[in-house]
Design an enzyme around this catalytic site. Structure first.
Site, PDB file in Angstrom:
ATOM      1  N   TRP A   1       0.836  -1.212   0.000  1.00 35.69           N
ATOM      2  CA  TRP A   1       0.000   0.000   0.000  1.00 35.69           C
ATOM      3  C   TRP A   1       0.855   1.239   0.000  1.00 35.69           C
ATOM      4  O   TRP A   1       0.520   2.230  -0.653  1.00 35.69           O
ATOM      5  CB  TRP A   1      -0.999  -0.040   1.165  1.00 35.69           C
ATOM      6  CG  TRP A   1      -1.829  -1.281   1.089  1.00 35.69           C
ATOM      7  CD1 TRP A   1      -1.812  -2.341   1.949  1.00 35.69           C
ATOM      8  CD2 TRP A   1      -2.747  -1.645   0.040  1.00 35.69           C
ATOM      9  NE1 TRP A   1      -2.660  -3.313   1.516  1.00 35.69           N
ATOM     10  CE2 TRP A   1      -3.246  -2.922   0.357  1.00 35.69           C
ATOM     11  CE3 TRP A   1      -3.183  -1.022  -1.123  1.00 35.69           C
ATOM     12  CZ2 TRP A   1      -4.168  -3.586  -0.470  1.00 35.69           C
ATOM     13  CZ3 TRP A   1      -4.101  -1.676  -1.942  1.00 35.69           C
ATOM     14  CH2 TRP A   1      -4.575  -2.935  -1.604  1.00 35.69           C
TER      15      TRP A   1
ATOM     16  N   LYS B   1     -12.115  -1.747   7.503  1.00 37.79           N
ATOM     17  CA  LYS B   1     -11.434  -2.662   8.426  1.00 37.79           C
ATOM     18  C   LYS B   1     -11.885  -2.402   9.856  1.00 37.79           C
ATOM     19  O   LYS B   1     -12.420  -3.288  10.504  1.00 37.79           O
ATOM     20  CB  LYS B   1      -9.927  -2.543   8.282  1.00 37.79           C
ATOM     21  CG  LYS B   1      -9.487  -2.985   6.891  1.00 37.79           C
ATOM     22  CD  LYS B   1      -8.114  -2.517   6.541  1.00 37.79           C
ATOM     23  CE  LYS B   1      -7.889  -2.441   5.063  1.00 37.79           C
ATOM     24  NZ  LYS B   1      -8.166  -3.667   4.341  1.00 37.79           N
TER      25      LYS B   1
ATOM     26  N   ASP C   1      -1.546   6.969   6.257  1.00 40.05           N
ATOM     27  CA  ASP C   1      -2.593   6.026   5.853  1.00 40.05           C
ATOM     28  C   ASP C   1      -2.803   5.108   7.054  1.00 40.05           C
ATOM     29  O   ASP C   1      -1.944   4.306   7.396  1.00 40.05           O
ATOM     30  CB  ASP C   1      -2.103   5.231   4.631  1.00 40.05           C
ATOM     31  CG  ASP C   1      -3.060   4.094   4.248  1.00 40.05           C
ATOM     32  OD1 ASP C   1      -4.099   3.922   4.910  1.00 40.05           O
ATOM     33  OD2 ASP C   1      -2.753   3.377   3.270  1.00 40.05           O
TER      34      ASP C   1
HETATM   35  N1  PMP Z   1      -3.977   1.150   2.674  1.00 35.09           N
HETATM   36  C1  PMP Z   1      -3.968   0.052   3.455  1.00 35.09           C
HETATM   37  C2  PMP Z   1      -3.084   0.019   4.660  1.00 35.09           C
HETATM   38  C3  PMP Z   1      -4.803  -1.030   3.131  1.00 35.09           C
HETATM   39  O1  PMP Z   1      -4.793  -2.121   3.897  1.00 35.09           O
HETATM   40  C4  PMP Z   1      -5.639  -0.952   1.989  1.00 35.09           C
HETATM   41  C5  PMP Z   1      -6.595  -2.051   1.602  1.00 35.09           C
HETATM   42  N2  PMP Z   1      -6.374  -3.285   2.057  1.00 35.09           N
HETATM   43  C6  PMP Z   1      -5.573   0.193   1.203  1.00 35.09           C
HETATM   44  C7  PMP Z   1      -4.755   1.219   1.584  1.00 35.09           C
HETATM   45  C8  PMP Z   1      -6.414   0.316  -0.031  1.00 35.09           C
HETATM   46  O2  PMP Z   1      -7.692   0.635   0.373  1.00 35.09           O
HETATM   47  P1  PMP Z   1      -8.936   0.732  -0.622  1.00 35.09           P
HETATM   48  O3  PMP Z   1      -9.242  -0.653  -1.049  1.00 35.09           O
HETATM   49  O4  PMP Z   1      -9.991   1.352   0.253  1.00 35.09           O
HETATM   50  O5  PMP Z   1      -8.548   1.601  -1.739  1.00 35.09           O
END
Ligand code: PMP
Length: 359
Positions: A101, A193, A169
Site C-alpha cells: 500500500w 477494516k 494512511d
Molecule cells: N492502505 C492500506 C493500509 C490497506 O490495507 C488498503 C486495503 N487493504 C488500502 C490502503 C487500499 O484501500 P482501498 O481498497 O480502500 O482503496
C-alpha cells in the site's frame, strides 16, 4: 444468530450491535417510514447522522473541531494516494516504503511531483519497519502507512520528522490504539477494516494544513471542496456513513480508544503467545517480532501444504478469513476492533490442537 469467527482482512468484522442497528435503519429509519437509503442526504435527519459522526470522530481522537475537519469521501484509500499529493505536493514529498500500500501511494505521488523514498524495507520483503532515517526538512509532507495489512507490521511510535507535516494512511489500524493524533496534519483510512463497511473513506485534516493546499486542483479531488460543504458537496455514501456513525458510538460506549486497545492487546497476545510457545511449529516469518501488528497477525507453518490444511480445518470450526494475502501466502488473522476475545481464544486453542496433531 449463528456467527462465524471472522478474521477477514477487509472488509472486516463489524460489531453485532451495529449490524442490528443497521438492519433496522435499512428497513425503517427511526419510525419515519423510509429506509436510511431512501432518505435525502440533505434532510435534517441525515444531517444529524453526518454531523454526529464527524463530531464523534474528533472526540475519539481527542481533537478539537476548531483545529481539524473530518471528511467522508468515496474512492477508497487508493484515491487518497492521489488526492494527498495533488493537494499538497508543491516541491517534493517524502515517503517510507513499508509494503504494497505504501508502494502504491508512492507510485501515485510520482505522477504529481518529486517523491523521495527516505527508507524502505522492500529488500527484506517488508518484514520490518525502517528506523533511523532522515527526512529533508523542506519536504511538503512526510507520508507513511501506520499498519501494513499484508505483512503484519506496524509502527509502534510516530516517526520523528522535525517540522515536516505528517500524513498517514491508517486504513488498517484506525482507532485500534492510542496515538498522538494531534501530531498529524492529515490522516486517512478506508472504513472497511476498523470503522465501517467499504464505500467510505475517512479523512481528518488539520485546518492550518488545508489552508496551504494547492488551488489548481479538479473540483472533486480538492479537499477544500468537500471541507467547505461538510462532505455534502455531492451525494455522499449515505449508508456506509451511517454505519461508521454507529461504529463511532460503539467505540465511545466501549470506553474509547484506551478500552478498545486493552482488548486488542489481549487478543493479539493470545495468538502471538501461541506462536512463540510453539517450538517453531508456527513461525513469524512475515513480520519481525519487534514490529508485529496488533491488527494483522501473520505467520507461517512448515510447508504451504500444512498451511492449507490449517486454514481448511479452521474453516470447519467456523473460523474464516485466515488465508494470508495472495502476494505473501501463509496465515493471517486480522483481529480488528470488533473481533471478540472469544474468537481469538478459539483460534489459539485450535492452533494448540493442530500443532499437537501435526508435529
Ligand atoms: N492502505 C492500506 C493500509 C490497506 O490495507 C488498503 C486495503 N487493504 C488500502 C490502503 C487500499 O484501500 P482501498 O481498497 O480502500 O482503496
Amino acid at each position: 444468530m449463528k456467527r462465524a469467527h471472522i478474521f477477514n482482512a477487509g472488509p472486516g468484522i463489524l460489531p453485532v450491535p451495529v449490524l442490528e442497528e443497521t438492519k433496522d435503519a435499512v428497513l425503517d429509519y427511526m419510525g419515519l417510514g423510509l429506509s436510511i437509503m431512501e432518505m435525502s442526504h440533505r434532510s435534517k435527519e441525515y444531517d444529524t447522522v453526518i454531523k454526529e459522526a464527524q463530531a464523534d470522530c474528533l472526540k475519539i481522537m481527542g481533537l478539537s473541531p476548531a483545529d481539524y475537519t473530518v471528511l467522508f469521501l468515496g474512492g477508497g484509500a487508493s484515491l487518497q494516494f492521489h488526492m494527498v499529493p495533488v493537494n499538497f505536493l508543491k516541491n517534493k514529498a517524502s515517503y517510507i516504503n513499508t509494503g504494497t500500500w505504501a508502494t502504491n501511494a508512492i507510485k501515485e505521488a510520482k505522477f504529481v511531483g518529486e517523491t523521495i523514498v527516505v527508507a524502505s524495507s522492500e529488500d527484506s520483503k517488508f518484514n520490518f519497519i525502517p528506523k533511523g532515517f532522515k527526512v529533508d526538512q523542506d519536504s511538503d509532507y512526510f507520508h507513511y502507512t501506520t499498519n501494513n495489512t499484508i505483512y503484519g507490521t506496524e509502527w509502534k511510535n510516530v516517526p520523528e520528522v522535525g517540522n515536516v507535516p505528517l500524513v498517514a494512511d491508517m486504513s488498517s489500524d484506525l482507532f485500534s490504539r492510542e496515538l498522538p493524533f494531534d501530531r498529524f496534519s492529515l490522516i486517512y483510512g478506508g472504513a472497511q477494516k476498523n470503522i465501517g463497511p467499504a464505500g467510505v473513506t475517512m479523512v481528518v485534516i488539520k485546518k492550518e494544513f488545508l489552508e496551504k493546499a494547492n488551488t489548481h486542483v479538479a473540483t472533486m479531488l480538492k479537499y477544500k471542496t468537500h471541507a467547505d460543504k461538510d462532505s455534502l458537496y455531492n451525494t455522499p455514501p449515505c449508508l456506509p456513513i451511517y454505519v461508521v456513525h454507529r461504529v463511532f458510538k460503539w467505540i465511545l460506549n466501549q470506553g474509547g480508544i484506551p478500552a478498545v486497545q486493552a482488548v486488542n492487546e489481549k487478543k493479539a497476545g493470545l495468538i502471538y503467545n501461541t506462536i512463540d510457545g510453539s517450538d517453531g511449529f508456527y513461525r513469524g516469518a512475515v513480520a519481525n517480532k519487534e514490529d508485529r501488528s496488533l491488527m494483522n497477525i501473520t505467520f507461517n507453518l512448515l510447508t504451504p501444504e500444512l498451511e492449507a490444511k490449517f486454514i481448511d480445518e479452521a474453516k470447519k470450526l467456523n473460523m474464516i478469513g485466515l488465508k494470508g494475502h495472495r502476494s505473501v501466502g501463509g496465515v493471517r488473522a486480522s483481529t480488528y476492533n470488533a473481533c471478540p476475545v472469544e474468537s481469538c481464544e478459539a483460534l489459539a486453542k485450535f492452533m494448540e490442537e493442530f500443532r499437537k496433531a501435526n508435529k
